[in-house]
Design an enzyme around this catalytic site. Structure first.
Site, short mmCIF file in Angstrom:
data_model
loop_
_atom_site.label_atom_id
_atom_site.label_comp_id
_atom_site.label_asym_id
_atom_site.label_seq_id
_atom_site.Cartn_x
_atom_site.Cartn_y
_atom_site.Cartn_z
N LYS A 1 42.84 46.99 39.23
CA LYS A 1 42.57 47.31 40.64
C LYS A 1 43.57 46.60 41.56
CE LYS A 1 38.35 45.64 40.49
NZ LYS A 1 38.30 45.18 39.09
N ARG B 1 30.32 46.76 45.08
CA ARG B 1 30.05 46.43 43.67
C ARG B 1 28.57 46.58 43.33
NH1 ARG B 1 34.64 42.84 42.69
NH2 ARG B 1 34.61 41.95 40.62
N ARG C 1 46.85 36.84 32.48
CA ARG C 1 47.21 37.07 33.89
C ARG C 1 47.65 35.78 34.60
NH1 ARG C 1 42.93 39.82 37.70
NH2 ARG C 1 41.55 38.26 36.81
N ARG D 1 43.58 31.85 37.40
CA ARG D 1 42.24 31.75 37.97
C ARG D 1 41.28 31.02 37.04
NH1 ARG D 1 41.01 37.77 40.06
NH2 ARG D 1 38.94 37.24 39.27
N ARG E 1 31.51 38.72 33.30
CA ARG E 1 31.95 39.58 34.40
C ARG E 1 31.86 41.05 33.98
NH1 ARG E 1 37.50 36.78 35.30
NH2 ARG E 1 37.99 38.62 36.54
#
Ligand code: AP5
Ligand code: ZN
Length: 217
Positions: free
Chosen positions: A13, A88, A127, A161, A172
């Site tokens: 996203k 969400r 990431r 993160r 998640r």
């Protein structure tokens, strides 16, 4: 225009929203980024959200809707927004509908990035993000050209993160399936849903997305 990007953690996203932002001169509105900024500056909402985010759970609708509401009313958003990670929950989707009624805007498209859960752990654990300009990278799938140096701004300050570990990613994903996936039906019923296969290369997904956006705006 108002575009919504739906998809589980790691679906791409943020990666795609940043490209659409440049191409269509829209504003990327990521509730994850807004919440991380609130945590970093230590606002009351940020203090309440911190532990929830680290546990891989969803922050309360009340906090997220308030943050989104404030940001959406800033003048730059009038040219159009890409909502990345919001709504969400069904409560958030209904709040968005109500809010857009007051601003006179409407949803042009809700785009679901369709991926396999099994690939998401790999995407998320590799990431990292540039601390200078926010550009996103991946150890294997989108490395920087020079080691540890941002291709866009030259910064050498790369960030990872705290919720990007394998254990939290599973939680998640669970939150996504339980609370967010029902929105696919919500937007299907509203006649706004577009599905995109998001398992392929980043460039292919970007061109599929552009086709949807050009048609919808
Ligand atoms: P948020 O920041 O929204 O995180 P998320 O939804 O978990 O999504 P991610 O940012 O992890 O993934 P992405 O889809 O943007 O993927 P990316 O492009 O980076 O939310 C974080 C937390 O905040 C939540 O857990 C919750 O607690 C809270 N929160 C936020 N919004 C909320 C809301 N509305 N309500 C309640 N709580 C909320 O890509 C991932 C990696 O893969 C990158 O390294 C990228 O380079 C790479 N990649 C991208 N595309 C591809 C591809 N096609 N092939 C290979 N690699 C790829
Ligand atoms: Zn940078």
């Amino acid at each position: 225009p108002v575009l919504i990007l739906l998809g589980p953690p790691g679906a791409g996203k943020g990666t795609q929203a940043r490209m659409l932002e440049e191409k269509y001169a829209l504003i990327q509105l990521s509730t994850g980024d807004l919440l991380r900024a609130a945590v970093a500056t230590g606002t009351e909402a940020g203090q309440r959200a911190k532990a929830v985010m680290e546990a891989g759970d969803l922050v309360s609708d009340e906090i997220v809707i308030a943050i989104l509401h404030d940001r959406l009313r800033e003048p730059d958003c009038a040219k159009g927004v890409i909502l990345d990670g919001f709504p969400r929950t069904t409560v958030q989707a209904e709040a968005l509908d109500a809010l857009l009624q007051t601003t006179g805007q409407q949803i042009n498209a809700a785009i679901s990035l369709e991926v396999e859960d099994a690939a998401m752990v790999d995407r998320i654990s590799g990431r990292f993000t540039c601390g200078g300009c926010g550009e996103g990278y991946h150890d294997r799938f989108k490395p920087t050209a020079k080691p540890n140096t941002c291709d866009k701004c030259g910064s050498t300050e790369m960030k990872r993160r705290s919720d990007d570990n394998a254990e939290t990613v599973e939680l998640r994903l669970q939150a996504y399936h339980d609370q967010t996936a029902p929105l696919i039906t919500y937007y299907e019923n509203a006649g706004a849903l577009n599905r995109i296969d998001a398992m392929g290369p980043i460039g292919k997904i970007a061109s599929d997305l552009s086709a949807v956006v050009s048609k919808a705006t």
